[in-house]
Design a protein around this motif. Structure first.
Motif, mmCIF file in Angstrom:
data_model
loop_
_atom_site.group_PDB
_atom_site.id
_atom_site.type_symbol
_atom_site.label_atom_id
_atom_site.label_comp_id
_atom_site.label_asym_id
_atom_site.label_seq_id
_atom_site.Cartn_x
_atom_site.Cartn_y
_atom_site.Cartn_z
ATOM 1 N N ALA A 1 -0.926 -11.699 -10.878
ATOM 2 C CA ALA A 1 -0.965 -11.022 -9.584
ATOM 3 C C ALA A 1 -0.418 -11.894 -8.470
ATOM 4 O O ALA A 1 -0.348 -13.110 -8.577
ATOM 5 C CB ALA A 1 -2.402 -10.626 -9.262
ATOM 6 N N GLU A 2 -0.035 -11.234 -7.395
ATOM 7 C CA GLU A 2 0.310 -11.919 -6.156
ATOM 8 C C GLU A 2 -0.508 -11.266 -5.047
ATOM 9 O O GLU A 2 -1.017 -10.160 -5.209
ATOM 10 C CB GLU A 2 1.805 -11.804 -5.859
ATOM 11 C CG GLU A 2 2.278 -10.384 -5.696
ATOM 12 C CD GLU A 2 3.786 -10.283 -5.534
ATOM 13 O OE1 GLU A 2 4.228 -10.021 -4.406
ATOM 14 O OE2 GLU A 2 4.495 -10.451 -6.542
ATOM 15 N N ARG A 3 -0.662 -11.941 -3.943
ATOM 16 C CA ARG A 3 -1.432 -11.408 -2.817
ATOM 17 C C ARG A 3 -0.636 -10.295 -2.142
ATOM 18 O O ARG A 3 0.562 -10.419 -1.928
ATOM 19 C CB ARG A 3 -1.735 -12.496 -1.796
ATOM 20 C CG ARG A 3 -2.628 -13.609 -2.301
ATOM 21 C CD ARG A 3 -4.006 -13.208 -2.724
ATOM 22 N NE ARG A 3 -4.746 -12.501 -1.690
ATOM 23 C CZ ARG A 3 -5.787 -11.717 -1.945
ATOM 24 N NH1 ARG A 3 -6.216 -11.532 -3.165
ATOM 25 N NH2 ARG A 3 -6.402 -11.118 -0.971
ATOM 26 N N MET A 4 -1.321 -9.225 -1.811
ATOM 27 C CA MET A 4 -0.703 -8.151 -1.055
ATOM 28 C C MET A 4 -0.479 -8.617 0.364
ATOM 29 O O MET A 4 -1.317 -9.331 0.932
ATOM 30 C CB MET A 4 -1.613 -6.907 -1.043
ATOM 31 C CG MET A 4 -1.747 -6.223 -2.364
ATOM 32 S SD MET A 4 -2.974 -4.880 -2.329
ATOM 33 C CE MET A 4 -2.442 -3.893 -0.953
ATOM 34 N N PRO A 5 0.636 -8.225 0.984
ATOM 35 C CA PRO A 5 0.850 -8.597 2.384
ATOM 36 C C PRO A 5 -0.110 -7.833 3.287
ATOM 37 O O PRO A 5 -0.459 -6.684 3.014
ATOM 38 C CB PRO A 5 2.289 -8.191 2.655
ATOM 39 C CG PRO A 5 2.605 -7.160 1.627
ATOM 40 C CD PRO A 5 1.746 -7.469 0.429
ATOM 41 N N ALA A 6 -0.548 -8.473 4.343
ATOM 42 C CA ALA A 6 -1.413 -7.809 5.326
ATOM 43 C C ALA A 6 -0.548 -6.866 6.147
ATOM 44 O O ALA A 6 0.579 -7.185 6.512
ATOM 45 C CB ALA A 6 -2.077 -8.843 6.218
#
Length: 134
Positions: free
Chosen positions: A123-128
């Motif tokens: 996974a990667e972090r979702m952009p805010a």
């Protein structure tokens, strides 16, 4: 302005009014006989005045961060984070429109949870995304 642009603007104003606590502007998007459903609790609220009263009587300090709006024609979906007394909850609002007003809304709520370590490599972090980017 095409109809979809007008509806998108009305939805954005609904969420902005929610954030600033403007109950009248928040509920202007609803038809007089609109229905609001909360599937998790099994509650149905019938009529703009009843919908406004149940939200206006909420004791928590609430904040709204709109993530995005998608839709077209008579069916629109908003994703947002509603923070109740500092605790964020993800919400999905499904709005059905007729003659420029919401006639039926179904709102789903989900608590945040920590991602399991076992998925970290995948996974990667979702952009805010904030209210101005919807």
């Amino acid at each position: 302005m095409d109809p979809d642009s007008g509806i998108r603007a009305a939805i954005k104003e609904h969420w902005r009014a929610s954030e600033r606590g403007d109950i009248e502007a928040e509920h202007a998007v609803y038809a007089e006989d609109a229905v609001l459903d909360y599937p998790q609790s099994g509650e149905r609220f019938r009529g703009r005045g009843v919908i406004s009263a149940q939200r206006g009587g909420h004791a928590a300090d609430r904040h709204f961060t709109l993530r995005r709006i998608v839709g077209g024609g008579d069916l629109w979906v908003s994703e947002c984070v509603i923070t109740y007394d500092g605790v964020p909850t993800v919400s999905v609002s499904v709005m059905e429109f007729a003659e420029g007003h919401v006639v039926h809304e179904t709102q789903y709520f989900a608590d945040l949870f920590a991602a399991p370590e076992s998925r970290a490599a995948l996974a990667e972090r979702m952009p805010a995304r904030g209210i101005g980017e919807a």
